[in-house]
Design an enzyme around this catalytic site. Structure first.
Site, short mmCIF file in Angstrom:
data_model
loop_
_atom_site.label_atom_id
_atom_site.label_comp_id
_atom_site.label_asym_id
_atom_site.label_seq_id
_atom_site.Cartn_x
_atom_site.Cartn_y
_atom_site.Cartn_z
N GLU A 1 24.05 24.06 -8.47
CA GLU A 1 24.01 24.81 -9.73
C GLU A 1 22.96 24.29 -10.70
O GLU A 1 22.66 24.95 -11.69
CB GLU A 1 25.39 24.79 -10.38
CG GLU A 1 26.42 25.62 -9.64
CD GLU A 1 27.82 25.51 -10.21
OE1 GLU A 1 28.08 24.52 -10.94
OE2 GLU A 1 28.64 26.40 -9.95
N GLU B 1 34.45 11.67 8.02
CA GLU B 1 34.57 10.82 6.83
C GLU B 1 34.98 9.39 7.20
O GLU B 1 34.86 8.48 6.39
CB GLU B 1 35.57 11.40 5.85
CG GLU B 1 37.01 11.35 6.28
CD GLU B 1 37.93 12.02 5.27
OE1 GLU B 1 38.88 11.35 4.83
OE2 GLU B 1 37.72 13.20 4.93
#
Length: 314
Positions: free
Chosen positions: A88, A119
């Site tokens: 963004e 992860e």
């Protein structure tokens, strides 16, 4: 460093919430009311972390102002929120796409399909940063709701080892899960209503904190004038309309004149505003921004001019 394979039940984010022990038996209206009440807690958690957020904004802005970059590193929900915030920045602040980057365990494919196993790889965090050219001049925000994600810890370990700025963001107290970092942001939202589902309050608090972090950094870098996005990228009709309204509100220009000036400035609202205030042609105004900027306010002050319709500083 190996993954701590022990019981994580002691972590704040993994505890059972007494308020939702009968969640599956609640009438829907009561369920919604319970979630609404609990979703006030992320606001409180972010407010309590204000000193750490302040320190992180100033430190990251200093790195980016000197030519460094900001990397968000995470897995699962935490990583996706980092990617979202990074994505963004270019349309909001016209920042180069490489200036703020989101690095997610599993890469782009993990945005749409969970890759939780990745992860657990401590080395992968470092490897993914190395692949992006991460260096000592950069800043790293490692995001892990429970504070124990090996992928994130590996990246933070690497960042500290090479002298980069390291910021940790987690939703458990530091004494439950220590993270290697220069600045430690803890967003203590408490146990989730759905036990262990950190996409809920922890995710909400993380999104709020990242909003503040990236916006604050861009304000410090001169991407904002007053409360206006003067570096907004004019890439569609909605953003063109916003740009023209900024020129109207800050420079007092009628829409037709604002359109002409924006065209001369090749879509740069900041440049168009400086041209309106100073009377300079586009290239001269661009040179003035390069000399006195990067922020519009610094350039206006250096040229001893002002925007006629801009609100005055208090």
């Amino acid at each position: 460093m190996s993954e701590p394979n022990g019981d994580r039940g002691h972590l704040l984010t993994e505890r059972s919430n007494p308020a939702s022990e009968a969640l599956d038996r609640l009438p829907t209206a009561d369920l919604v009311e319970l979630f609404c009440a609990n979703d006030l807690l992320p606001q409180q958690a972010v407010a309590a972390a204000a000193p750490a957020l302040t320190a992180a904004i100033d430190a990251i802005a200093a790195r980016l102002g000197a030519g460094g970059r900001l990397f968000y590193l995470g897995a699962g929900t935490s990583g996706r929120l980092g990617v979202l915030d990074a994505a963004e920045c270019p349309p909001t602040f016209c920042s180069p796409p490489e200036q703020v980057q989101g690095v997610l365990a599993g890469g782009a494919a993990a945005l749409l399909r969970s890759s939780e196993g990745l992860e657990d790889l401590h080395q992968a965090g470092r490897d993914d940063l190395l692949a992006r050219g991460f260096s000592a001049t950069d800043a790293l925000v490692g995001i892990a709701a429970g504070g124990t994600t090996p992928y994130v810890l590996g990246g933070l370990d690497h960042g500290r080892a090479i002298g980069a700025l390291t910021v940790a963001m987690a939703c458990v107290p530091a004494d439950q899960a220590a993270m290697p970092c220069d600045i430690d942001i803890r967003l203590l939202t408490g146990p989730e209503l759905l036990t262990g589902s950190t996409r809920l309050k922890a995710g909400t608090a993380t999104k709020m904190a990242l909003n503040i972090l990236s916006t604050g950094v861009m304000v410090r870098l001169g991407k904002v004038f007053g409360n206006r996005m003067v570096d907004v990228a004019v890439t569609n009709s909605k953003l063109e309309d916003r740009a023209l309204r900024i020129l109207r509100d800050l420079a007092g220009l009628p829409r037709t004149q604002a359109q002409e000036l924006l065209q001369q400035a090749r879509g740069s609202v900041r440049l168009a505003l400086l041209m309106a205030a100073s009377g300079l042609e586009a290239q001269a105004a661009r040179d003035a921004l390069e000399r006195h900027g990067p922020g519009l306010r610094q350039a206006l002050d250096a040229l001893a001019v002002s925007l006629p319709a801009a609100p005055r500083s208090r």
